[in-house]
Design a protein around this motif. Structure first.
Motif, PDB file in Angstrom:
ATOM      1  N   VAL A 515       0.871  -1.171   0.000  1.00 41.27           N
ATOM      2  CA  VAL A 515       0.000   0.000   0.000  1.00 41.27           C
ATOM      3  C   VAL A 515       0.910   1.223   0.000  1.00 41.27           C
ATOM      4  O   VAL A 515       2.133   1.075  -0.080  1.00 41.27           O
ATOM      5  CB  VAL A 515      -0.943   0.003   1.227  1.00 41.27           C
ATOM      6  CG1 VAL A 515      -1.972  -1.121   1.137  1.00 41.27           C
ATOM      7  CG2 VAL A 515      -0.140  -0.058   2.525  1.00 41.27           C
ATOM      8  N   SER A 516       0.330   2.406   0.088  1.00 38.26           N
ATOM      9  CA  SER A 516       1.178   3.593   0.076  1.00 38.26           C
ATOM     10  C   SER A 516       0.594   4.670   0.977  1.00 38.26           C
ATOM     11  O   SER A 516      -0.602   4.651   1.291  1.00 38.26           O
ATOM     12  CB  SER A 516       1.328   4.117  -1.355  1.00 38.26           C
ATOM     13  OG  SER A 516       0.051   4.338  -1.922  1.00 38.26           O
ATOM     14  N   THR A 517       1.465   5.584   1.380  1.00 30.41           N
ATOM     15  CA  THR A 517       1.059   6.678   2.256  1.00 30.41           C
ATOM     16  C   THR A 517       1.728   7.963   1.775  1.00 30.41           C
ATOM     17  O   THR A 517       2.660   7.920   0.966  1.00 30.41           O
ATOM     18  CB  THR A 517       1.519   6.391   3.704  1.00 30.41           C
ATOM     19  OG1 THR A 517       2.944   6.224   3.689  1.00 30.41           O
ATOM     20  CG2 THR A 517       0.851   5.148   4.279  1.00 30.41           C
ATOM     21  N   GLU A 518       1.243   9.103   2.315  1.00 28.33           N
ATOM     22  CA  GLU A 518       1.833  10.407   1.976  1.00 28.33           C
ATOM     23  C   GLU A 518       2.205  11.106   3.276  1.00 28.33           C
ATOM     24  O   GLU A 518       1.365  11.254   4.157  1.00 28.33           O
ATOM     25  CB  GLU A 518       0.822  11.273   1.198  1.00 28.33           C
ATOM     26  CG  GLU A 518       1.307  12.681   0.894  1.00 28.33           C
ATOM     27  CD  GLU A 518       0.201  13.586   0.335  1.00 28.33           C
ATOM     28  OE1 GLU A 518       0.338  14.806   0.461  1.00 28.33           O
ATOM     29  OE2 GLU A 518      -0.815  13.047  -0.185  1.00 28.33           O
ATOM     30  N   ASN A 519       3.460  11.526   3.397  1.00 31.05           N
ATOM     31  CA  ASN A 519       3.863  12.159   4.658  1.00 31.05           C
ATOM     32  C   ASN A 519       3.660  13.675   4.645  1.00 31.05           C
ATOM     33  O   ASN A 519       3.176  14.238   3.665  1.00 31.05           O
ATOM     34  CB  ASN A 519       5.321  11.807   4.982  1.00 31.05           C
ATOM     35  CG  ASN A 519       6.281  12.337   3.931  1.00 31.05           C
ATOM     36  OD1 ASN A 519       6.083  13.434   3.390  1.00 31.05           O
ATOM     37  ND2 ASN A 519       7.317  11.564   3.640  1.00 31.05           N
TER      38      ASN A 519
END
Ligand code: SF4
Length: 744
Positions: A515-519
């Motif tokens: 999955v992916s995330t945005e900081n």
């Protein structure tokens, strides 16, 4: 907790050090065990590992340290990677009422949720339910609603981009924009203010800017506890000669000094002093301080006139409001002297004005939060300190993917371009009427306009203001449903029926899928768990959303829920089609370190109505309280992340073994007529009456007179649901008018 348990010692003068390592390892070994715990830590924040489920401070570009995490990151993983699980036996042993009598810290210690659980109407206990039965109950309740707007779909900042996108797609295909999220309670004020000022609701700096900045302002933020790896960035900047200015009512160890646990010096008892200037501003006095800095910059003719001409509008009107604002009012509201403000202005205007301002809840959770954050932007526009190396604005996000969720469409009022693009991609009608944010949702559940509450993560009952009112609201629902990893209080404040749906944690293997995330700095990167799931019954957030959607809606338009959930690349293809900046998403997400989302303001391109960065001339404002009353701010201890309580210590503030405390200036203890440790009752005062929190121990602490500080979620009972930031509707949990009396 016996009467005399707990200690209050002198606060620390620096953060981290060996104590951080011991505290982390103690929790990891106790909760997750050596094997599972160390395996998790070895992958935490590594390029081929998983993203920390705690705050949103970015990982370093390029090289990652072997231990690329902080104490609170380790505690978050220890809590999530617990090997002990709780299922039907546990819930058969404990009634909902019994569980509700336990503390939040006790709830976190019970273990990972192992299987779906149902509380039937009128039942005292939860019982096991199959996934299919759970989805059928959701379909029955949701499809029985008179309108889709009678449902509320809440999101906590832990949800991945892919889960968030699929979730908002489901809610909108279902027919509602009721998508409140935890951002409503934290940086909503920042998003709104920045959108108005510079045309983008996000910060403009990257980690590399900290390597070039000459002055770094940390205002209304306690990085030592809430963004701990930021301290190594600040230490590197200070060692390079940058000046750190701390603006905070409380003396916080993480702003005073830092002992990097991976440096030998820390083990020899040495630490790096951080803040060279520490301004203990009054609670809610930040706008006055910033207005004073701006007034002094203009008086010194220190404005960047070239930048003003080319890139801004509204300076003339703002200049008038500066001259209309008197120094007396500035000093009285900020609690900071004119001389100190002049010194700060001179420092910020020195050299190439490479100034970064960082902030968090200390600015965003006040009635005038939006105006205060506009004032931060005003100062940076005056200096031309935006959109160039070493300079810019840095709202530091407190939850790992809260920014990503918003980018994915988790917002009750997404712009037309997004809704139109989603409608085109999905082939289903998408509602246009704005939905409920968090405070609106509480009100709607309380007065019956909303009847079904669904939460993707989080601990709504504890994170929200006005705990008694919010609990009543949740209990008014026909159904409350929580997707969670751990037991928390929201599972115990139920609607007529309630479901708990246990999901995989970020550290756990999801059949090899990423999955992916945005900081906080707009970097999107992949996250892949590797630990064996704590239970075979667990499903990923994405599979749970798809299962619910299939049961409630069935496939619609071009949406094939199960097909999308089988291979997350398909969801990323949809994101690429709907959200700008995600071109070649699947390829770029897999690149070590991920990719940076475009940010026009960083390029000095202003997507504002006027096409330029806009000054704000909001009238100077600060909350004033009646004589003899105090301004209370709620805050975290060092042993908690949001509403998850890992333990009862608050090491940096000298507290151990207790949370039922209120910090007060020593002279105010005398004023109230109590000795240190003596119990007091707090009463908050609002239009609709009083709210009470009794039996707290009064602890002397170095802070401005007339202010008080107590931990949330316990103190949220004192925050009126109507006490919010103008414009953003964010609960004003940092400035609550209270009175304090000795307990009888
Ligand atoms: S700084 Fe934040 S993101 Fe990084 S390890 Fe610590 S808690 Fe996690």
């Amino acid at each position: 907790m016996s009467e005399n348990q707990g200690r209050a010692d002198a606060p620390e003068t620096h953060a981290a050090g060996p104590a951080a390592v011991f505290s982390s390892m103690e929790q990891v070994i106790r909760k997750a065990g050596v094997n599972r715990g160390l395996r998790a830590l070895a992958r935490l924040n590594q390029a081929d590992g998983f993203d920390c489920p705690s705050c949103a401070w970015p990982d370093p570009d390029g090289h990652r340290a072997m231990a690329e995490f902080c104490e609170n990151g380790a505690k978050a993983v220890a809590s999530e990677a617990m090997k002990h699980t709780i299922g039907r036996e546990f819930f058969a042993r404990h009634s909902v009422e019994e569980l509700a009598r336990e503390t939040d810290a006790w709830h976190d210690l019970q273990g990972r949720l192992a299987e779906p659980m149902l509380r039937r109407e009128g039942a005292s206990h939860y019982e096991p339910v199959s996934w299919d039965q759970a989805f059928a109950i959701l379909a029955e309740e949701l499809n029985a609603l008179a309108s889709p707007d009678e449902a509320v779909f809440y999101t906590s900042g832990r949800a991945s981009n892919e889960a968030a996108f699929l979730y908002q797609l489901f809610a909108r295909a279902f027919g509602t924009n009721n998508l409140p999220d935890c951002s409503n309670m934290c940086h909503e004020s920042s998003g709104l203010a920045l959108k108005q000022a510079i045309g983008v609701g996000k910060g403009t700096v990257m980690l590399e800017d900290f390597l070039e900045a000459d002055v770094i302002l940390c205002i209304g933020q306690n990085p030592g506890t809430n963004h701990p790896r930021m301290l190594s960035t600040l230490e590197a900047a200070v060692k390079r000669g940058a000046k750190l200015v701390a603006v905070n009512p409380l003396q916080e160890a993480g702003l005073l000094g830092f002992a990097h646990p991976q440096h030998v010096s820390a083990w020899l008892g040495r630490s790096t002093p951080l803040a060279s200037t520490y301004l203990q501003v009054k609670v809610n006095g930040d706008m006055a301080l910033l207005r004073g800095v701006a007034k002094q910059l203009v008086a010194n003719d220190a404005a960047d006139h070239g930048f003003l001409r080319e890139h801004t509008i509204g300076f003339d009107i703002y200049q008038e409001s500066l001259s209309d604002t008197g120094w007396e009012e500035i000093e009285e509201l900020s609690g900071i002297s004119r001389a100190a403000i002049a010194e700060l202005a001179a420092l910020m205007a020195s050299g190439d004005r490479r100034v970064i301002t960082c902030w968090a809840m200390g600015l965003t959770q006040h009635r005038n939060a939006v105006a205060t954050i506009r004032e931060v932007a005003n100062v940076h526009l005056l200096l031309g300190a935006i959109g160039r190396p070493g300079a810019g604005l840095c709202p530091v996000r407190g939850h790992s993917n809260v920014q990503g969720d918003r980018t994915m469409g988790i917002f009750e009022r997404m712009p037309e371009w997004f809704l139109a693009a989603l409608e085109k991609q999905a082939g289903v009608p998408v509602p246009r009427e704005h939905g409920f944010d968090t405070v609106d949702s509480i009100r709607a559940m309380h007065d019956g306009r909303a009847k079904v509450f669904f939460a993707l993560g989080g601990n709504f009952a504890q994170a929200t203001p006005d705990s008694t009112f919010t609990a009543e609201a949740l209990r008014h629902c026909r159904l409350t449903c929580h997707v969670s990893t751990k037991l928390n209080r929201s599972h115990l404040v139920t609607g007529r029926r309630a479901l708990i749906l246990p999901c995989l944690g970020r550290s756990e293997d999801d059949r090899g899928r990423i999955v992916s995330t945005e900081n906080s700095m707009g970097i999107v990167q992949s996250s892949q768990g590797r630990l064996p799931p704590a239970s075979a019954e667990l499903r990923s957030e994405i599979e749970i959303i798809a299962g619910m959607a299939e049961a409630v809606l069935g496939d619609r338009g071009r949406i094939r829920w199960r097909w999308l959930a089988e291979d997350y690349d398909r969801i990323r293809d949809w994101i690429e089609a709907v959200v700008p900046g995600f071109e070649n998403y699947n390829e770029r997400a897999r690149k070590p370190g991920g990719f940076h989302l475009p940010n026009a303001a960083r390029e000095r391109v202003w997507h504002t109505p006027g096409g330029k960065a806009a000054f704000s001339d909001a009238p100077l404002d600060a909350l004033r309280v009646a004589p003899g009353r105090f301004l209370l701010q709620t805050l975290r201890s060092h042993d908690q992340f949001n509403t998850t309580v890992y333990g009862l210590d608050d090491r940096y503030r000298g507290i151990s073994g207790m949370r039922d405390i209120v910090f007060l200036n020593p002279q105010d203890l005398v004023e109230v007529g109590v000795k240190p440790g003596q119990r007091v009752d707090l009463t908050s005062h609002w239009h609709d009456g009083e709210r009470h929190l009794t039996g707290l121990r009064a602890i002397p602490y170095q802070m401005p007179r007339g202010t008080a500080a107590a931990y949330f979620p316990e103190a949220n009972v004192l925050v009126p649901v109507g006490h919010v930031a103008e414009g953003s509707n964010t609960p004003a949990s940092k400035s609550i008018e209270i009175s304090i009396r000795p307990s009888r």
